[in-house]
Design a protein around this motif. Structure first.
Motif, PDB file in Angstrom:
ATOM      1  N   VAL A   1      21.404 -21.789  55.546  1.00  0.00           N
ATOM      2  CA  VAL A   1      20.461 -20.658  55.529  1.00  0.00           C
ATOM      3  C   VAL A   1      20.802 -19.712  54.373  1.00  0.00           C
ATOM      4  CG1 VAL A   1      19.631 -18.645  56.816  1.00  0.00           C
ATOM      5  CG2 VAL A   1      19.968 -20.824  57.989  1.00  0.00           C
ATOM      6  N   THR A   2      22.080 -19.416  54.193  1.00  0.00           N
ATOM      7  CA  THR A   2      22.505 -18.547  53.093  1.00  0.00           C
ATOM      8  C   THR A   2      22.170 -19.191  51.753  1.00  0.00           C
ATOM      9  OG1 THR A   2      24.303 -17.694  54.467  1.00  0.00           O
ATOM     10  CG2 THR A   2      24.455 -17.299  52.103  1.00  0.00           C
ATOM     11  N   ALA A   3      22.381 -20.494  51.647  1.00  0.00           N
ATOM     12  CA  ALA A   3      22.046 -21.212  50.411  1.00  0.00           C
ATOM     13  C   ALA A   3      20.549 -21.117  50.133  1.00  0.00           C
ATOM     14  CB  ALA A   3      22.469 -22.674  50.515  1.00  0.00           C
ATOM     15  N   ARG A   4      19.753 -21.319  51.148  1.00  0.00           N
ATOM     16  CA  ARG A   4      18.293 -21.251  50.992  1.00  0.00           C
ATOM     17  C   ARG A   4      17.854 -19.844  50.574  1.00  0.00           C
ATOM     18  NH1 ARG A   4      17.280 -24.223  54.972  1.00  0.00           N
ATOM     19  NH2 ARG A   4      17.352 -22.645  56.594  1.00  0.00           N
ATOM     20  N   ASN A   5      18.442 -18.811  51.224  1.00  0.00           N
ATOM     21  CA  ASN A   5      18.082 -17.425  50.895  1.00  0.00           C
ATOM     22  C   ASN A   5      18.484 -17.054  49.469  1.00  0.00           C
ATOM     23  OD1 ASN A   5      17.007 -17.078  53.445  1.00  0.00           O
ATOM     24  ND2 ASN A   5      18.823 -16.068  54.266  1.00  0.00           N
ATOM     25  N   LEU A   6      19.693 -17.427  49.076  1.00  0.00           N
ATOM     26  CA  LEU A   6      20.142 -17.113  47.716  1.00  0.00           C
ATOM     27  C   LEU A   6      19.314 -17.879  46.695  1.00  0.00           C
ATOM     28  CD1 LEU A   6      22.093 -15.577  45.885  1.00  0.00           C
ATOM     29  CD2 LEU A   6      23.725 -17.481  46.160  1.00  0.00           C
ATOM     30  N   SER A   7      19.039 -19.134  46.983  1.00  0.00           N
ATOM     31  CA  SER A   7      18.217 -19.952  46.101  1.00  0.00           C
ATOM     32  C   SER A   7      16.845 -19.317  45.888  1.00  0.00           C
ATOM     33  CB  SER A   7      18.072 -21.348  46.696  1.00  0.00           C
ATOM     34  OG  SER A   7      17.254 -22.150  45.896  1.00  0.00           O
ATOM     35  N   GLU A   8      16.257 -18.833  46.977  1.00  0.00           N
ATOM     36  CA  GLU A   8      14.947 -18.178  46.902  1.00  0.00           C
ATOM     37  C   GLU A   8      15.040 -16.872  46.119  1.00  0.00           C
ATOM     38  OE1 GLU A   8      12.221 -15.986  50.139  1.00  0.00           O
ATOM     39  OE2 GLU A   8      12.587 -18.115  50.553  1.00  0.00           O
ATOM     40  N   GLU A   9      16.060 -16.075  46.414  1.00  0.00           N
ATOM     41  CA  GLU A   9      16.238 -14.786  45.734  1.00  0.00           C
ATOM     42  C   GLU A   9      16.396 -14.950  44.223  1.00  0.00           C
ATOM     43  OE1 GLU A   9      19.357 -11.010  45.764  1.00  0.00           O
ATOM     44  OE2 GLU A   9      19.606 -12.611  47.222  1.00  0.00           O
ATOM     45  N   LEU A  10      17.075 -16.024  43.802  1.00  0.00           N
ATOM     46  CA  LEU A  10      17.336 -16.249  42.380  1.00  0.00           C
ATOM     47  C   LEU A  10      16.267 -17.099  41.703  1.00  0.00           C
ATOM     48  CD1 LEU A  10      21.188 -16.891  42.501  1.00  0.00           C
ATOM     49  CD2 LEU A  10      19.964 -14.741  42.122  1.00  0.00           C
ATOM     50  N   GLY A  11      15.257 -17.510  42.461  1.00  0.00           N
ATOM     51  CA  GLY A  11      14.176 -18.315  41.890  1.00  0.00           C
ATOM     52  C   GLY A  11      14.629 -19.698  41.462  1.00  0.00           C
ATOM     53  N   LEU A  12      15.505 -20.306  42.267  1.00  0.00           N
ATOM     54  CA  LEU A  12      16.073 -21.613  41.913  1.00  0.00           C
ATOM     55  C   LEU A  12      15.353 -22.784  42.563  1.00  0.00           C
ATOM     56  CD1 LEU A  12      19.864 -20.719  42.223  1.00  0.00           C
ATOM     57  CD2 LEU A  12      18.487 -20.880  40.127  1.00  0.00           C
ATOM     58  N   GLY A  13      14.309 -22.507  43.301  1.00  0.00           N
ATOM     59  CA  GLY A  13      13.626 -23.586  43.999  1.00  0.00           C
ATOM     60  C   GLY A  13      14.428 -23.985  45.224  1.00  0.00           C
ATOM     61  N   ASP A  14      14.620 -25.285  45.413  1.00  0.00           N
ATOM     62  CA  ASP A  14      15.298 -25.797  46.608  1.00  0.00           C
ATOM     63  C   ASP A  14      16.747 -26.150  46.268  1.00  0.00           C
ATOM     64  OD1 ASP A  14      15.557 -26.560  49.227  1.00  0.00           O
ATOM     65  OD2 ASP A  14      14.849 -28.604  48.858  1.00  0.00           O
ATOM     66  N   TYR A  15      17.564 -25.137  46.007  1.00  0.00           N
ATOM     67  CA  TYR A  15      18.973 -25.349  45.665  1.00  0.00           C
ATOM     68  C   TYR A  15      19.761 -25.464  46.966  1.00  0.00           C
ATOM     69  CZ  TYR A  15      22.282 -25.295  41.795  1.00  0.00           C
ATOM     70  OH  TYR A  15      23.164 -25.658  40.820  1.00  0.00           O
ATOM     71  N   SER A  16      20.522 -26.521  47.123  1.00  0.00           N
ATOM     72  CA  SER A  16      21.173 -26.819  48.397  1.00  0.00           C
ATOM     73  C   SER A  16      22.581 -26.236  48.506  1.00  0.00           C
ATOM     74  CB  SER A  16      21.258 -28.334  48.595  1.00  0.00           C
ATOM     75  OG  SER A  16      22.203 -28.881  47.689  1.00  0.00           O
ATOM     76  N   ARG A  17      23.081 -26.248  49.723  1.00  0.00           N
ATOM     77  CA  ARG A  17      24.452 -25.829  50.007  1.00  0.00           C
ATOM     78  C   ARG A  17      25.437 -26.677  49.191  1.00  0.00           C
ATOM     79  NH1 ARG A  17      28.320 -27.609  53.112  1.00  0.00           N
ATOM     80  NH2 ARG A  17      27.085 -29.223  54.092  1.00  0.00           N
ATOM     81  N   GLU A  18      25.185 -27.971  49.105  1.00  0.00           N
ATOM     82  CA  GLU A  18      26.056 -28.872  48.352  1.00  0.00           C
ATOM     83  C   GLU A  18      26.065 -28.529  46.867  1.00  0.00           C
ATOM     84  OE1 GLU A  18      23.725 -29.887  50.559  1.00  0.00           O
ATOM     85  OE2 GLU A  18      25.054 -30.569  52.175  1.00  0.00           O
ATOM     86  N   GLN A  19      24.915 -28.137  46.329  1.00  0.00           N
ATOM     87  CA  GLN A  19      24.856 -27.748  44.917  1.00  0.00           C
ATOM     88  C   GLN A  19      25.645 -26.462  44.677  1.00  0.00           C
ATOM     89  OE1 GLN A  19      20.490 -28.202  44.999  1.00  0.00           O
ATOM     90  NE2 GLN A  19      20.724 -29.143  42.971  1.00  0.00           N
ATOM     91  N   PHE A  20      25.540 -25.511  45.608  1.00  0.00           N
ATOM     92  CA  PHE A  20      26.334 -24.291  45.484  1.00  0.00           C
ATOM     93  C   PHE A  20      27.828 -24.605  45.602  1.00  0.00           C
ATOM     94  CE2 PHE A  20      22.352 -21.940  46.572  1.00  0.00           C
ATOM     95  CZ  PHE A  20      22.333 -21.115  45.467  1.00  0.00           C
ATOM     96  N   LEU A  21      28.184 -25.571  46.430  1.00  0.00           N
ATOM     97  CA  LEU A  21      29.581 -25.979  46.557  1.00  0.00           C
ATOM     98  C   LEU A  21      30.092 -26.546  45.233  1.00  0.00           C
ATOM     99  CD1 LEU A  21      32.084 -26.372  48.311  1.00  0.00           C
ATOM    100  CD2 LEU A  21      31.133 -28.587  49.035  1.00  0.00           C
ATOM    101  N   ARG A  22      29.271 -27.349  44.561  1.00  0.00           N
ATOM    102  CA  ARG A  22      29.666 -27.882  43.244  1.00  0.00           C
ATOM    103  C   ARG A  22      29.836 -26.758  42.219  1.00  0.00           C
ATOM    104  NH1 ARG A  22      26.500 -32.218  44.866  1.00  0.00           N
ATOM    105  NH2 ARG A  22      24.619 -31.499  43.854  1.00  0.00           N
TER     106      ARG A  22
END
Length: 142
Positions: free
Chosen positions: A68-89
């Motif tokens: 949920v945090t990944a989805r919210n941050l992705s939306e806030e930054l205009g990144l589209g569908d950036y996943s938790r795994e991508q943020f982990l990388r």
């Protein structure tokens, strides 16, 4: 410049959200493919530099830990569908590059430049940068 994002200077008074804006910008640049050591983020105080560095790590860690945090941050930054795994990388990339990050003070950045290119800047090879009480002593000596 990464993915059409121009270089930017953020000028604002204390308490206006510079740390928030800067940490978001850094996370967005990373997500768009900038390598961590290619981003230069400078401020006037060590405290402010520590705050935005901490905020970047906190945002990446939170987004890497929770969908949920990944989805919210992705939306806030205009990144589209950036996943938790991508943020982990991204978090792993930043941690691996921590010794090469250019997040700090203007003074420390210019000190590194001067130490790297002393002769090109017309400085003697054995110069030293002084601060605090040493400045007063040096002035008195001169």
């Amino acid at each position: 410049m990464t993915a059409g994002i121009p270089h930017e200077v953020i000028l604002a008074s204390a308490g206006t959200g510079k740390t928030y804006a800067l940490s978001n910008r850094i996370v967005r640049l990373l997500a768009l493919g900038a390598s961590p050591d290619s981003i230069v983020a400078l401020t006037f105080t060590r405290k402010a530099a520590a705050e935005f560095t901490s905020k970047v790590l906190t945002k990446l860690s939170a987004a890497a830990s929770d969908d949920v945090t990944a989805r919210n941050l992705s939306e806030e930054l205009g990144l589209g569908d950036y996943s938790r795994e991508q943020f982990l990388r991204l978090l792993a990339d930043v941690v691996r590059s921590i010794d090469r990050l250019q997040f700090g003070t203007l003074d420390s950045f210019f000190q590194r430049v001067a130490a790297t290119f002393p002769f090109e800047l017309g400085l003697p090879g054995n110069f030293e940068i002084i601060e605090g009480a040493a400045i007063v002593t040096a002035r008195e000596r001169v």
